[in-house]
Design an enzyme around this catalytic site. Structure first.
Site, PDB file in Angstrom:
ATOM      1  N   LYS A 138      34.612  78.940  28.880  1.00  0.00           N
ATOM      2  CA  LYS A 138      35.738  79.782  29.295  1.00  0.00           C
ATOM      3  C   LYS A 138      35.288  81.164  29.761  1.00  0.00           C
ATOM      4  O   LYS A 138      36.063  81.877  30.398  1.00  0.00           O
ATOM      5  CB  LYS A 138      36.741  79.903  28.150  1.00  0.00           C
ATOM      6  CG  LYS A 138      37.371  78.578  27.771  1.00  0.00           C
ATOM      7  CD  LYS A 138      38.099  77.945  28.935  1.00  0.00           C
ATOM      8  CE  LYS A 138      38.837  76.673  28.506  1.00  0.00           C
ATOM      9  NZ  LYS A 138      39.575  76.081  29.627  1.00  0.00           N
TER      10      LYS A 138
HETATM   11  C1  LIG Z   1      36.473  74.426  22.942  1.00  0.00           C
HETATM   12  C2  LIG Z   1      36.991  73.887  24.221  1.00  0.00           C
HETATM   13  N1  LIG Z   1      36.382  72.838  24.775  1.00  0.00           N
HETATM   14  C3  LIG Z   1      36.841  72.307  25.951  1.00  0.00           C
HETATM   15  C4  LIG Z   1      37.933  72.810  26.600  1.00  0.00           C
HETATM   16  C5  LIG Z   1      38.435  72.132  27.846  1.00  0.00           C
HETATM   17  O1  LIG Z   1      38.034  72.694  29.039  1.00  0.00           O
HETATM   18  P1  LIG Z   1      39.012  72.730  30.270  1.00  0.00           P
HETATM   19  O2  LIG Z   1      40.117  73.665  29.949  1.00  0.00           O
HETATM   20  O3  LIG Z   1      38.165  73.209  31.391  1.00  0.00           O
HETATM   21  O4  LIG Z   1      39.539  71.347  30.530  1.00  0.00           O
HETATM   22  C6  LIG Z   1      38.579  73.893  26.063  1.00  0.00           C
HETATM   23  C7  LIG Z   1      39.781  74.409  26.740  1.00  0.00           C
HETATM   24  O5  LIG Z   1      40.617  75.108  26.257  1.00  0.00           O
HETATM   25  C8  LIG Z   1      38.110  74.437  24.846  1.00  0.00           C
HETATM   26  O6  LIG Z   1      38.735  75.467  24.256  1.00  0.00           O
END
Ligand SMILES: Cc1ncc(COP(=O)(O)O)c(C=O)c1O
Ligand SMILES: *[C@@H]1O[C@H](CO)[C@@H](O)[C@H](O)[C@H]1NC(C)=O
Length: 467
Positions: A138
């Site tokens: 993120k």
């Molecule tokens: C710890 C964690 N892993 C994976 C993701 C998923 O990624 P994406 O939002 O790009 O689908 C998030 C999303 O909030 C997350 O907080």
């Protein structure tokens, strides 16, 4: 003996002196040249940056160069200072990066030995927990959204502007850190069923945190809707043109989310594998990661872009989905859920899983941006995720969070369906330290830490090897 008396001796001496001088000059030049070359490239790089060209986190792939000069009888290839991924983001002077933003991206791609051995396929994981601001992928998204808002004039540093976001945690942590670095405040709305260490961390990062009861997305009390409303209220309260504004980052719908992965994560994976990748596996929270990486890796120009002839035209993009999420059905069957499960009719809007961050019961713009490119989905149970997390500690010394464990289970399932020797890439999103009070507590409660994990991964995960 005088030289005038011996013209031949004079001539020989002159030739010898000239020869030695020539050797010295060329040796000196050879020593000097790499330095000149480096300074020239450094100069070019700074010019590029000043012109708004690629910067470490936002800019994608550093261009590859190789300079040649003729030296003696054969060409000498000068060392390419931008060749390795781990060096690419470092300015050539002293390994200094520009602020915390300079610690984002260019994460290592780890070969996970135990999973590769157990499957007979190469399983690689992008170590996204090593992003240096908020320690998750993120960071890339938060920086991308802030930069887009700055370019659009929606955020102005040091005016008291506040970034509002609805997030289960990771995006908030990245936004809170980067907000401070760039002269803003952060206000984070999150559901109250997420692990406490994430909201604690947000407080320590100077963000305002609103933990709200879980509500369906159709409700104004849903954490995403609340964040949008708070931003609007802030902006409406602005007394004059110089007053501070509220900016709703909107990671679920903002194109700056998947674009960050299309511009940086995808190219990094392509470069780190030399294009030799048979499947990419990732879960979806907003869908930004899977969509952005898929868009880059499946772009017909990608092979040409890096003049890579090994890129696999049959690359498979596979969604890793926790139990209770609707995306698995959306990918496999084209429909999200049974009518009885429709969001808005369920008490919990989040998926019924201990896993945080991935799995969702609506199609967001970021997921939609890559939906056509997703070839398959693997459903992962909480028990499988917990077992995998424990296995990774026991065999590889990797202490991962819950979404990373889901990714690794799905990577194993995907690998087994591919020919031996194939390469599967997935993501390690965040560290287990973000998940002590929920996920890792559950791992302990399941008794998984009391005895050694079984030697057979497929038995542990209760998955069958396709014949
Ligand atoms: C710890 C964690 N892993 C994976 C993701 C998923 O990624 P994406 O939002 O790009 O689908 C998030 C999303 O909030 C997350 O907080
Ligand atoms: C806003 O700031 C500018 C520059 O400081 C100033 O000229 C202008 O008067 C300010 N506007 C208001 C309404 O205070």
């Amino acid at each position: 003996m005088s030289l005038s008396d011996h013209p031949r001796a004079y001539g020989t001496a002159a030739v010898a002196v000239a020869f030695v001088a020539g050797v010295l000059v060329t040796l000196g030049f050879k020593d000097l040249y790499p330095d000149l070359e480096r300074r020239y490239q450094q100069h070019k790089r700074y010019q590029r940056r000043a012109q708004g060209g690629p910067t470490p986190a936002g800019g994608g792939v550093a261009p590859r160069r190789s300079s040649m000069m003729f030296w003696g009888s054969g060409p000498v290839e000068l060392e390419d200072r931008e060749k390795t991924a781990s060096e690419a983001h470092l300015p050539p002077t002293a390994g200094i990066v520009d602020g915390i933003e300079g610690c984002i991206g260019h994460t290592p791609l780890i070969k996970i030995h135990s999973l590769s051995l157990a499957t007979g396929r190469t399983i690689l994981a992008k170590a996204e927990f090593l992003n240096g601001a908020g320690n998750s992928p993120k960071d890339r998204v938060a920086l991308s959204m802030i930069q887009a808002a700055e370019e659009a004039g929606l955020l102005v540093p040091n005016r008291g502007d506040t970034i509002y976001e609805g997030t289960v945690g990771s995006t908030g942590i990245s936004l809170a850190a980067l907000a401070r670095a760039r002269g803003y405040r952060a206000h984070i709305c999150m559901p109250d069923d997420q692990s406490l260490e994430k909201s604690d961390l947000l407080h320590h990062l100077g963000a305002t945190v609103e933990r709200v009861p879980v509500a369906p997305i159709t409700s104004p009390a849903h954490f995403v809707n609340l964040a949008r409303r708070r931003a609007a209220e802030h902006t409406q309260s602005a007394a004059d043109e110089n007053a501070s504004r509220g900016f709703f980052a909107d990671q679920f719908e903002s194109a700056a989310n998947h674009q960050a992965h299309e511009r940086t994560t995808g190219p990094e994976i392509h470069r780190q594998t030399g294009g030799r990748i048979d499947a990419f596996v990732a879960g979806a929270g907003t869908g930004g990661t899977i969509a952005g990486v898929a868009r880059y890796l499946k772009d017909p120009n990608t092979k040409l872009k890096l003049s890579n002839k090994n890129a696999d035209a049959n690359l498979r993009i596979v969604l890793a989905d926790p139990q209770g999420s609707g995306l698995y059905n959306k990918v496999r069957h084209g429909v999200m859920y049974a009518p009885t499960e429709r969001e808005g009719t369920r008490r919990r809007q989040q998926v019924d899983s201990i896993v945080e961050g991935v799995g969702i019961n609506r199609v967001t713009d970021n997921f939609e941006a890559g939906r056509d490119l997703i070839d398959d989905a693997v459903r992962v149970t909480d028990v499988q995720a917990c077992s995998m997390a424990r296995w990774l500690v026991e065999h590889d010394g990797i202490f991962a969070g819950s979404s990373s464990a889901v990714n690794c289970v799905a990577a194993v399932v995907t690998a087994l369906a591919l020919p031996e020797g194939s390469t599967v890439v997935t993501i390690l999103c965040d560290s287990g330290t973000r998940h002590l009070s929920k996920f890792w507590k559950k791992v302990a409660e399941m008794g998984l830490e009391d005895e050694p994990t079984p030697d057979d991964l497929l038995v542990l995960l209760a998955i069958e090897k396709p014949r």
